[in-house]
Design a protein around this motif. Structure first.
Motif, short mmCIF file in Angstrom:
data_model
loop_
_atom_site.label_atom_id
_atom_site.label_comp_id
_atom_site.label_asym_id
_atom_site.label_seq_id
_atom_site.Cartn_x
_atom_site.Cartn_y
_atom_site.Cartn_z
N ASP A 1 0.86 -1.18 0.00
CA ASP A 1 0.00 0.00 0.00
C ASP A 1 0.90 1.23 0.00
O ASP A 1 1.47 1.59 1.02
CB ASP A 1 -0.89 -0.03 1.24
N ALA A 2 1.04 1.88 -1.16
CA ALA A 2 1.96 3.01 -1.29
C ALA A 2 1.62 4.15 -0.34
O ALA A 2 2.51 4.66 0.36
CB ALA A 2 1.99 3.50 -2.74
N PRO A 3 0.37 4.61 -0.25
CA PRO A 3 0.05 5.70 0.67
C PRO A 3 0.36 5.34 2.12
O PRO A 3 0.85 6.19 2.89
CB PRO A 3 -1.45 5.91 0.47
N ALA A 4 0.11 4.10 2.52
CA ALA A 4 0.39 3.68 3.89
C ALA A 4 1.90 3.69 4.17
O ALA A 4 2.34 4.09 5.25
CB ALA A 4 -0.18 2.28 4.16
N LEU B 1 4.13 5.57 2.65
CA LEU B 1 4.55 6.96 2.72
C LEU B 1 4.15 7.58 4.06
O LEU B 1 4.89 8.40 4.61
CB LEU B 1 3.94 7.76 1.57
N SER B 2 3.00 7.19 4.58
CA SER B 2 2.56 7.69 5.89
C SER B 2 3.52 7.24 6.99
O SER B 2 3.88 8.02 7.88
CB SER B 2 1.15 7.20 6.19
N SER B 3 3.97 5.98 6.91
CA SER B 3 4.94 5.47 7.88
C SER B 3 6.27 6.20 7.75
O SER B 3 6.92 6.52 8.74
CB SER B 3 5.15 3.96 7.66
N ALA B 4 6.66 6.48 6.50
CA ALA B 4 7.92 7.20 6.26
C ALA B 4 7.85 8.61 6.80
O ALA B 4 8.83 9.14 7.36
CB ALA B 4 8.24 7.22 4.76
N ALA B 5 6.68 9.26 6.66
CA ALA B 5 6.51 10.62 7.18
C ALA B 5 6.62 10.63 8.70
O ALA B 5 7.24 11.52 9.29
CB ALA B 5 5.15 11.17 6.76
N ALA B 6 6.04 9.61 9.35
CA ALA B 6 6.12 9.52 10.81
C ALA B 6 7.56 9.30 11.25
O ALA B 6 8.02 9.88 12.25
CB ALA B 6 5.22 8.38 11.30
N SER B 7 8.30 8.47 10.52
CA SER B 7 9.70 8.21 10.86
C SER B 7 10.55 9.46 10.64
O SER B 7 11.48 9.74 11.40
CB SER B 7 10.25 7.05 10.02
N ALA B 8 10.26 10.22 9.58
CA ALA B 8 11.03 11.43 9.28
C ALA B 8 10.89 12.46 10.38
O ALA B 8 11.82 13.24 10.64
CB ALA B 8 10.57 12.02 7.94
N LYS B 9 9.75 12.47 11.05
CA LYS B 9 9.54 13.42 12.15
C LYS B 9 10.41 13.08 13.36
O LYS B 9 10.65 13.94 14.21
CB LYS B 9 8.07 13.43 12.56
N LYS B 10 10.88 11.84 13.42
CA LYS B 10 11.66 11.39 14.57
C LYS B 10 13.17 11.41 14.31
O LYS B 10 13.96 11.07 15.20
CB LYS B 10 11.23 9.98 14.97
N VAL B 11 13.58 11.76 13.10
CA VAL B 11 15.01 11.75 12.74
C VAL B 11 15.77 12.72 13.64
O VAL B 11 15.40 13.89 13.79
CB VAL B 11 15.20 12.12 11.27
N SER C 1 3.79 13.61 3.02
CA SER C 1 2.34 13.63 3.25
C SER C 1 1.58 14.29 2.10
O SER C 1 0.35 14.26 2.08
CB SER C 1 2.02 14.35 4.57
N LYS C 2 2.30 14.89 1.15
CA LYS C 2 1.66 15.63 0.06
C LYS C 2 1.76 14.93 -1.29
O LYS C 2 1.40 15.50 -2.32
CB LYS C 2 2.29 17.03 -0.05
N VAL C 3 2.24 13.68 -1.30
CA VAL C 3 2.35 12.93 -2.55
C VAL C 3 0.96 12.49 -3.01
O VAL C 3 0.18 11.93 -2.24
CB VAL C 3 3.24 11.68 -2.39
N GLY D 1 -1.37 10.44 -6.15
CA GLY D 1 -1.24 9.43 -7.20
C GLY D 1 -0.12 8.44 -6.90
O GLY D 1 0.49 7.91 -7.84
N ALA D 2 0.15 8.18 -5.61
CA ALA D 2 1.26 7.30 -5.24
C ALA D 2 1.02 5.87 -5.71
O ALA D 2 -0.04 5.29 -5.46
CB ALA D 2 1.45 7.33 -3.73
N LYS D 3 2.02 5.31 -6.40
CA LYS D 3 1.95 3.93 -6.88
C LYS D 3 3.30 3.24 -6.68
O LYS D 3 4.35 3.86 -6.86
CB LYS D 3 1.60 3.90 -8.37
N VAL D 4 3.27 1.99 -6.29
CA VAL D 4 4.50 1.22 -6.16
C VAL D 4 5.02 0.88 -7.55
O VAL D 4 4.26 0.40 -8.41
CB VAL D 4 4.25 -0.07 -5.35
N ALA D 5 6.31 1.13 -7.78
CA ALA D 5 6.91 0.91 -9.10
C ALA D 5 8.03 -0.12 -9.06
O ALA D 5 8.82 -0.21 -10.00
CB ALA D 5 7.43 2.22 -9.66
N GLY D 6 8.13 -0.88 -7.98
CA GLY D 6 9.16 -1.90 -7.90
C GLY D 6 9.96 -1.80 -6.62
O GLY D 6 9.56 -1.13 -5.66
#
Length: 261
Positions: free
Chosen positions: A47-50, A52-62, A153-155, A157-162
């Protein structure tokens, strides 16, 4: 009156030029680098949006990370073609590294500490460049409201491309678009919200673990790309303020102002 340096003038002019690129161009393709695989069974169920949501949460903790910026092809007006640095985000923003300055591919050093950017461009002496926005705003990279967490969080049309292995890390490749106004923070430009366009964006997120963003590539024009790569999260960054002679301090423009020519 403080003397205006040549590199500061170039950087300020470049911000305006790149803004024109970001507000006037977009296309349907994206560009990538490195070996990769096409979307397989596992990737297609991601799930690409999910992610990216996890990545956004992790980026806030860097708290810290190593980062690079690489410009490929032609990106009009950008004052740097390459940046390599170490960034501390918390408890306070500090950074140091090198940058390849245009024109001439001159390599200079930079240090960001106590809210100010010091750089030795076109020579060995460090100058005070204020908040550093006229060169490259390292303090905004992981800012929650305008940096990587916000961009993720602003992406649309997110799609997994590989999938792709980058520096030994297994990543999931995601394509989409991000408004130019949001991308401006990591490209060093200023964009009029009324003229913002979707910018083709490719992201590589850790397939497991903390789901950190490993790489982001934006395509502000049909002829060029800007790629940021992150690694070494959480490693200690030690930054020391360099000696700066008063006469080597260039003036910096205020909001909405241009440097004198």
């Amino acid at each position: 009156m403080k003397r205006t340096s040549r590199p500061a003038l170039i950087a300020a002019s470049a911000a305006v030029a790149l803004s024109v690129v970001l507000t006037g161009c977009s296309d349907k393709g994206t560009s990538t680098s490195g070996s990769e695989t096409t979307a397989g069974a596992n990737a297609s169920t991601t799930d690409a949006p999910a992610l990216l949501s996890s990545a956004a949460a992790s980026a806030k903790k860097v708290t810290s990370a190593h980062f690079t910026v690489a410009v490929g092809g032609k990106v009009q007006g950008l004052p740097v073609s390459k940046v390599d640095g170490d960034l501390q985000v918390k408890p306070s923003t500090q950074a140091q590294g090198t940058a390849m300055i245009q024109p001439g591919n001159a390599e200079g050093k930079f240090t960001f500490i106590d809210g100010r950017m010091y750089a030795s461009l076109y020579g060995d002496k460090y100058a005070d460049y204020g908040d550093g926005a006229s060169i490259y705003d390292v303090s905004a990279l992981f800012d929650e409201s305008k940096g990587i967490p916000n961009i993720l969080s602003k992406v649309t049309g997110a799609k997994v491309a590989g999938t792709e292995t980058i520096d030994g890390q297994e990543t999931t490749k995601i394509t989409g678009t991000v408004p130019a106004t949001e991308i401006a923070t990591i490209t060093g430009s200023r964009v009029d919200p009324a003229k913002s366009v979707p910018v083709p964006t490719t992201l590589w997120v850790q397939s497991s673990g903390d789901k950190q963003l490993v790489r982001i590539e934006v395509k502000p024009s049909t002829e060029g790309t800007i790629t940021l790569t992150f690694s070494k999260w959480g490693e200690k960054v030690s930054v020391t303020k360099p000696d700066v002679a008063p006469e080597e301090t260039p003036s910096n423009p205020g909001p909405g102002e241009s440097l004198p020519r």
